[in-house]
Write a protein that holds these residues in place. Structure first.
Motif, PDB file in Angstrom:
ATOM      1  N   VAL A  77     -17.231 -22.222  50.536  1.00 44.25           N
ATOM      2  CA  VAL A  77     -18.251 -21.174  50.367  1.00 44.25           C
ATOM      3  C   VAL A  77     -19.604 -21.792  50.043  1.00 44.25           C
ATOM      4  CG1 VAL A  77     -18.947 -19.195  48.961  1.00 44.25           C
ATOM      5  CG2 VAL A  77     -16.567 -19.427  49.692  1.00 44.25           C
ATOM      6  N   ALA A  78     -19.607 -22.806  49.171  1.00 44.54           N
ATOM      7  CA  ALA A  78     -20.866 -23.462  48.827  1.00 44.54           C
ATOM      8  C   ALA A  78     -21.488 -24.133  50.055  1.00 44.54           C
ATOM      9  CB  ALA A  78     -20.625 -24.490  47.725  1.00 44.54           C
ATOM     10  N   GLY A  79     -20.672 -24.820  50.838  1.00 46.34           N
ATOM     11  CA  GLY A  79     -21.186 -25.463  52.042  1.00 46.34           C
ATOM     12  C   GLY A  79     -21.690 -24.461  53.057  1.00 46.34           C
ATOM     13  N   VAL A 102     -25.560 -25.122  53.037  1.00 51.22           N
ATOM     14  CA  VAL A 102     -25.825 -26.082  54.104  1.00 51.22           C
ATOM     15  C   VAL A 102     -25.893 -25.389  55.462  1.00 51.22           C
ATOM     16  CG1 VAL A 102     -25.006 -28.160  55.267  1.00 51.22           C
ATOM     17  CG2 VAL A 102     -24.706 -27.920  52.788  1.00 51.22           C
ATOM     18  N   VAL A 103     -24.825 -24.691  55.826  1.00 52.68           N
ATOM     19  CA  VAL A 103     -24.746 -24.100  57.166  1.00 52.68           C
ATOM     20  C   VAL A 103     -25.787 -23.004  57.363  1.00 52.68           C
ATOM     21  CG1 VAL A 103     -23.267 -22.842  58.774  1.00 52.68           C
ATOM     22  CG2 VAL A 103     -22.299 -24.656  57.336  1.00 52.68           C
ATOM     23  N   ARG A 104     -25.924 -22.103  56.410  1.00 47.00           N
ATOM     24  CA  ARG A 104     -26.864 -20.989  56.558  1.00 47.00           C
ATOM     25  C   ARG A 104     -28.313 -21.472  56.743  1.00 47.00           C
ATOM     26  NH1 ARG A 104     -27.160 -15.381  54.887  1.00 47.00           N
ATOM     27  NH2 ARG A 104     -29.295 -14.833  54.354  1.00 47.00           N
ATOM     28  N   PRO A 105     -28.831 -22.408  55.898  1.00 44.86           N
ATOM     29  CA  PRO A 105     -30.210 -22.875  56.123  1.00 44.86           C
ATOM     30  C   PRO A 105     -30.395 -23.548  57.486  1.00 44.86           C
ATOM     31  CG  PRO A 105     -29.476 -23.447  53.919  1.00 44.86           C
ATOM     32  CD  PRO A 105     -28.274 -22.967  54.656  1.00 44.86           C
ATOM     33  N   LEU A 106     -29.376 -24.324  57.911  1.00 50.01           N
ATOM     34  CA  LEU A 106     -29.483 -24.984  59.213  1.00 50.01           C
ATOM     35  C   LEU A 106     -29.534 -23.963  60.347  1.00 50.01           C
ATOM     36  CD1 LEU A 106     -27.017 -27.995  58.775  1.00 50.01           C
ATOM     37  CD2 LEU A 106     -29.528 -28.051  58.815  1.00 50.01           C
ATOM     38  N   LEU A 107     -28.706 -22.934  60.236  1.00 49.63           N
ATOM     39  CA  LEU A 107     -28.714 -21.885  61.264  1.00 49.63           C
ATOM     40  C   LEU A 107     -30.050 -21.142  61.269  1.00 49.63           C
ATOM     41  CD1 LEU A 107     -25.138 -20.323  60.896  1.00 49.63           C
ATOM     42  CD2 LEU A 107     -25.955 -21.914  62.638  1.00 49.63           C
ATOM     43  N   GLY A 142     -20.112 -13.479  58.392  1.00 55.46           N
ATOM     44  CA  GLY A 142     -21.086 -12.409  58.606  1.00 55.46           C
ATOM     45  C   GLY A 142     -22.145 -12.374  57.523  1.00 55.46           C
ATOM     46  N   ILE A 143     -21.736 -12.577  56.273  1.00 52.83           N
ATOM     47  CA  ILE A 143     -22.705 -12.590  55.175  1.00 52.83           C
ATOM     48  C   ILE A 143     -23.636 -13.790  55.294  1.00 52.83           C
ATOM     49  CG2 ILE A 143     -22.953 -12.725  52.669  1.00 52.83           C
ATOM     50  CD1 ILE A 143     -20.249 -11.322  52.423  1.00 52.83           C
ATOM     51  N   ALA A 144     -23.084 -14.932  55.727  1.00 42.31           N
ATOM     52  CA  ALA A 144     -23.878 -16.160  55.808  1.00 42.31           C
ATOM     53  C   ALA A 144     -24.781 -16.205  57.034  1.00 42.31           C
ATOM     54  CB  ALA A 144     -22.952 -17.374  55.826  1.00 42.31           C
ATOM     55  N   MET A 145     -24.490 -15.417  58.058  1.00 36.61           N
ATOM     56  CA  MET A 145     -25.296 -15.449  59.287  1.00 36.61           C
ATOM     57  C   MET A 145     -26.739 -15.038  58.984  1.00 36.61           C
ATOM     58  SD  MET A 145     -25.031 -16.094  62.534  1.00 36.61           S
ATOM     59  CE  MET A 145     -26.079 -15.914  63.979  1.00 36.61           C
TER      60      MET A 145
END
Length: 453
Positions: free
Chosen positions: A219-221, A225-230, A274-277
């Motif tokens: 969840v932290a990653g 990490v993933v959300r800002p990169l996207l 979906g929340i992280a997108m």
């Protein structure tokens, strides 16, 4: 049965499921019910409850055991995509819009039925002895009573949001509070269910301490990490619509795979994805949302059929019927009364409070997903599964009539105010006109938000 025969039967099954779901979904809309009610009934009708009782057992012929794994895989993909849409549409601004009222309603409408459900499962295990899954080691322990807490307290946010739109309640105090409260309750319900699954002994993942640690890392990653990169990638001018859709699909399915490997369930991964997108200016991108909704909607009827194949109303005996009435009473009154009281305490008028209570009692598709997760994990057996599916159907079906009853009560209390007088001198008693209704709704909104401020 060879591969070609299995493929042919599966293709025919998909065609049958899509047509049956479309027909009964349309019939449900004509009856003033959400389309999902008709689709659920279609899934049940194709199972052992109805079609399987006909001579020759057509259910077994249409859905042989060799084909079921393929239909199940497709249905799980549909659920993961659906949960992605649910997470992607979660709007923090909407959760804040209801203010203090939504938080109070969410706490009361979740904790009261959850506490009663957990108390019944933990304090009176004999109530569930007849419907306990054979050999289940968790039916009298933490996973079972935590699941019962979730099963009796969950609210179906997507179905509720559809009802709010169809009934013209969007933007009203009742619609805003109910939607925000449902979002809060769903987040808590999924967290509790995830904890219930950890360490059940039925999961294929690592031991529960490692599962918990890896889940936190994932969840932290995902968010750090993933959300800002996207988000950075989507801001580039070269980010095409097709690439966005591909990225969303890969994120949903990949996240679902990770949570499944952790011993939880793929639905959690879909929701987290979906929340992280990333969103555009805080709003879901239609180029991402629409194709994901369409893909999930196309495949979801398969989920209802695989659910219906595990649903057999004939398996509910006398003891099961008594448990059904108990579960219905707790689920219904444990939602309606606390939600109404919480809304009144928060400053809403009786009419708006009654609407909020009726709306948050909706369970629908979210409840079915929760039940299937528990059934797959071995926390519950098929008889209790059937009882809880019936509870979900009844509580969702009653939402529309309850709203109509509340609205009718308001019109009766309003009486002939503002209506012209007939030739005979008697005032007309029909519905207030649209201008008066709009003015009243605007007044209610300003008064409500004034109290919230």
């Amino acid at each position: 049965m060879n591969t070609e025969s299995i493929a042919a039967i599966a293709i025919g099954d998909v065609a049958l499921i899509v047509v049956a779901s479309r027909l009964l979904g349309g019939l449900a809309r004509r009856c003033g019910q959400p389309e999902v009610i008709g689709q659920i009934i279609a899934g049940i009708a194709l199972g052992p409850t109805l079609l399987g009782r006909l001579p020759g057992n057509p259910t077994d012929r249409l859905f042989p055991a060799e084909v079921l794994p393929f239909l199940t895989v497709l249905s799980q993909v549909a659920v993961v995509l659906f949960m992605f849409v649910v997470g992607y549409e979660m709007d923090p601004r909407q959760l804040r819009r209801g203010g203090r009222a939504s938080t109070t309603v969410a706490l009361c409408a979740f904790l009261v039925p959850a506490g009663i459900g957990a108390g019944l499962a933990g304090g009176f295990p004999g109530l569930f002895a007849a419907v306990r899954p054979d050999g289940a080691d968790g039916a009298d322990g933490r996973p079972f009573w935590m699941f019962m807490a979730v099963a009796l307290s969950v609210t179906a946010l997507p179905v509720l949001a559809a009802i709010v739109r169809e009934r013209g309640l969007a933007g009203t105090p009742a619609g805003s509070v109910a939607t925000a409260a449902a979002g809060l309750m769903d987040v808590v319900a999924w967290l509790v269910l995830a904890v219930a699954l950890v360490g059940t002994g039925h999961a294929t993942g690592p031991a529960w301490p490692m599962t918990l640690l890896l889940s936190v890392v994932f969840v932290a990653g995902l968010f750090l990490v993933v959300r800002p990169l996207l988000a950075r990638w989507l801001e580039r001018s070269g980010a095409l619509q097709a690439n966005q859709r591909t990225l969303a699909l890969a994120l949903a399915l990949g996240s679902g795979w990770v949570t499944a490997e952790l011993g939880l369930h793929a639905v959690f991964g879909g929701l987290l994805a979906g929340i992280a997108m990333p969103r555009r200016n805080g709003v879901p991108d239609a180029d991402v949302l629409r194709p994901m909704e369409e893909s999930a909607g196309l495949l979801l009827p398969l989920f209802f059929v695989t659910t219906g194949l595990s649903f057999d109303i004939g398996s509910v005996d006398g003891a099961g019927a008594g448990l059904l009435f108990l579960v219905l009473a707790v689920a219904t009154f444990g939602k309606l009364l606390p939600a109404y009281g919480a809304a009144r305490i928060s400053g809403m008028d009786p009419h708006g409070s009654a609407l909020v209570a009726a709306l948050v009692n909706t369970r629908g598709l979210t409840e079915l997903i929760v039940l299937n997760v528990a059934l797959d994990a071995g926390i519950i057996g098929e008889e209790l599964f059937t009882i809880l599916v019936l509870m979900a159907l009844v509580t969702t079906f009653m939402t529309g009539p309850l709203i109509s009853l509340v609205e009718r009560g308001r019109r009766l209390r309003a009486g002939p105010v503002g209506k012209p007088v007939t030739a005979g001198g008697a005032p007309e008693l029909d519905t207030l006109d649209g201008r008066t209704s709009s003015l009243r709704d605007s007044t209610e909104k300003s008064e409500f938000h004034g109290r919230e401020g």
